[in-house]
Design a protein around this motif. Structure first.
Motif, PDB file in Angstrom:
ATOM      1  N   LEU A   1       0.817  -1.209   0.000  1.00 24.52           N
ATOM      2  CA  LEU A   1       0.000   0.000   0.000  1.00 24.52           C
ATOM      3  C   LEU A   1       0.859   1.271   0.000  1.00 24.52           C
ATOM      4  CD1 LEU A   1      -2.810  -1.045   2.513  1.00 24.52           C
ATOM      5  CD2 LEU A   1      -2.982  -0.850   0.015  1.00 24.52           C
ATOM      6  N   CYS A   2       2.083   1.161   0.491  1.00 24.30           N
ATOM      7  CA  CYS A   2       2.968   2.334   0.554  1.00 24.30           C
ATOM      8  C   CYS A   2       3.867   2.476  -0.665  1.00 24.30           C
ATOM      9  CB  CYS A   2       3.838   2.259   1.806  1.00 24.30           C
ATOM     10  SG  CYS A   2       2.892   2.511   3.307  1.00 24.30           S
TER      11      CYS A   2
ATOM     12  N   ILE B   1      11.627   1.109   2.958  1.00 23.26           N
ATOM     13  CA  ILE B   1      10.842   1.758   1.917  1.00 23.26           C
ATOM     14  C   ILE B   1      11.436   3.144   1.711  1.00 23.26           C
ATOM     15  CG2 ILE B   1       8.587   2.711   1.293  1.00 23.26           C
ATOM     16  CD1 ILE B   1       7.312   0.441   2.908  1.00 23.26           C
ATOM     17  N   ARG B   2      11.660   3.507   0.461  1.00 22.46           N
ATOM     18  CA  ARG B   2      12.224   4.822   0.144  1.00 22.46           C
ATOM     19  C   ARG B   2      11.241   5.907   0.582  1.00 22.46           C
ATOM     20  NH1 ARG B   2      16.104   6.544  -2.831  1.00 22.46           N
ATOM     21  NH2 ARG B   2      16.516   4.536  -3.779  1.00 22.46           N
ATOM     22  N   THR B   3      11.748   6.925   1.272  1.00 20.93           N
ATOM     23  CA  THR B   3      10.909   8.048   1.688  1.00 20.93           C
ATOM     24  C   THR B   3      11.435   9.363   1.137  1.00 20.93           C
ATOM     25  OG1 THR B   3      12.157   8.266   3.753  1.00 20.93           O
ATOM     26  CG2 THR B   3      10.146   6.924   3.812  1.00 20.93           C
TER      27      THR B   3
ATOM     28  N   GLY C   1       6.274  10.175   1.857  1.00 22.18           N
ATOM     29  CA  GLY C   1       7.346   9.706   2.735  1.00 22.18           C
ATOM     30  C   GLY C   1       7.220  10.218   4.153  1.00 22.18           C
ATOM     31  N   ARG C   2       6.718  11.439   4.309  1.00 25.51           N
ATOM     32  CA  ARG C   2       6.535  11.992   5.662  1.00 25.51           C
ATOM     33  C   ARG C   2       5.590  11.130   6.475  1.00 25.51           C
ATOM     34  NH1 ARG C   2       6.217  16.797   2.584  1.00 25.51           N
ATOM     35  NH2 ARG C   2       8.195  17.890   2.684  1.00 25.51           N
ATOM     36  N   LEU C   3       4.480  10.729   5.862  1.00 24.81           N
ATOM     37  CA  LEU C   3       3.496   9.895   6.554  1.00 24.81           C
ATOM     38  C   LEU C   3       4.070   8.500   6.831  1.00 24.81           C
ATOM     39  CD1 LEU C   3       0.634   9.438   7.644  1.00 24.81           C
ATOM     40  CD2 LEU C   3      -0.026   8.744   5.334  1.00 24.81           C
TER      41      LEU C   3
ATOM     42  N   ASP D   1       8.191   2.586   6.962  1.00 18.96           N
ATOM     43  CA  ASP D   1       9.404   2.426   6.156  1.00 18.96           C
ATOM     44  C   ASP D   1      10.347   1.371   6.730  1.00 18.96           C
ATOM     45  OD1 ASP D   1       9.832   4.280   8.303  1.00 18.96           O
ATOM     46  OD2 ASP D   1      11.646   5.006   7.329  1.00 18.96           O
ATOM     47  N   GLU D   2      10.188   1.043   8.012  1.00 19.29           N
ATOM     48  CA  GLU D   2      11.042   0.061   8.676  1.00 19.29           C
ATOM     49  C   GLU D   2      10.566  -1.383   8.473  1.00 19.29           C
ATOM     50  OE1 GLU D   2      13.703   1.249  10.343  1.00 19.29           O
ATOM     51  OE2 GLU D   2      13.146   3.369  10.337  1.00 19.29           O
TER      52      GLU D   2
END
Length: 176
Positions: free
Chosen positions: A15-16, A47-49, A71-73, A80-81
Motif C-alpha cells: 500500500l505504501c 521503503i524509500r521516503t 514519505g513523511r506519513l 518504512d522500517e
C-alpha cells in the motif's frame, strides 16, 4: 514473530510502495550497507521516503525538501522500517537490539568506549528508542551509553519489556 508479522507487513508495504513509486518515479525500496552484530556489514532494506538520488541518512542531515510527501506519513507511522523483517528472517537483525548503523556513523564509534555497542545484536527497536518516551531530547552520548548498556545486558526478559514499550513509543509525538 517476524514470520507471523510478515503477511501484515507485506500488505502495508504494498500500500505504501505504490504511492512512493508514483511520486518519486524510482525504486520504492532503499538498500544501505549497515553494521550489525560484531560490526558485520549487511544490506538493510527500507521503503524509500526520499527523492531518488538523495542520500538517506540521519534525520539531522536530511533537508525536508527531499522527503517525498507520502514519505513523511510513512516515516511518521514507521512503515518504512517494515521491510527490515526480511533482514530479521535472514538473521542479519533481531526484533530488538541496537540500531544498525550506516558506515559513516559506525566509523565514528571506533574507540573502545563506544565499540561495545557492536557486541549486541542490531534490531528493529531498541532500548534508546523506548527510553526517550516522555523525555526531552536525548543526547548522543546518552544514546551511545544505552547502546552499550543493551549490548552488555541484553536478555529475553529485557527484549520483551522493550517490545511492550515499543507500541506506545510508536504513537508518541516526538521523533524517535
Amino acid at each position: 514473530i517476524a514470520l507471523l508479522a510478515l503477511p501484515f507487513a507485506a500488505l502495508l508495504c504494498i500500500l505504501c510502495v505504490i504511492p512512493v513509486w508514483v511520486e518519486g518515479r524510482a525504486n520504492p525500496f532503499f538498500l544501505q550497507t549497515r553494521l550489525g552484530l560484531h560490526a558485520r556489514p549487511f544490506r538493510l532494506l527500507k521503503i524509500r521516503t526520499m527523492s531518488a538520488g538523495t542520500t538517506q541518512g540521519a534525520s539531522h542531515e536530511i533537508g525536508t525538501s527531499t522527503v517525498l510527501r507520502v514519505g513523511r506519513l510513512i516515516r511518521k507511522l514507521k512503515i518504512d522500517e517494515l521491510p527490515q523483517l526480511l533482514n530479521v528472517l535472514k538473521g542479519e537483525m533481531c526484533l530488538v537490539g541496537n540500531r544498525p548503523l550506516p558506515l559513516y556513523e559506525a566509523e565514528l564509534l571506533t574507540t573502545n568506549e563506544w565499540s561495545t555497542r557492536f557486541l549486541g545484536p542490531a534490531g528493529l527497536t531498541g532500548l534508546w528508542q523506548v527510553s526517550k518516551r516522555g523525555k526531552k531530547e536525548m543526547s548522543e552520548i546518552e544514546r551511545k551509553e544505552l547502546d552499550n548498556y543493551y549490548a552488555a545486558n541484553f536478555s529475553l526478559a529485557m527484549d520483551v519489556k522493550i517490545i511492550l514499550k515499543t507500541f506506545p513509543a510508536l504513537i508518541q509525538k516526538e521523533k524517535v
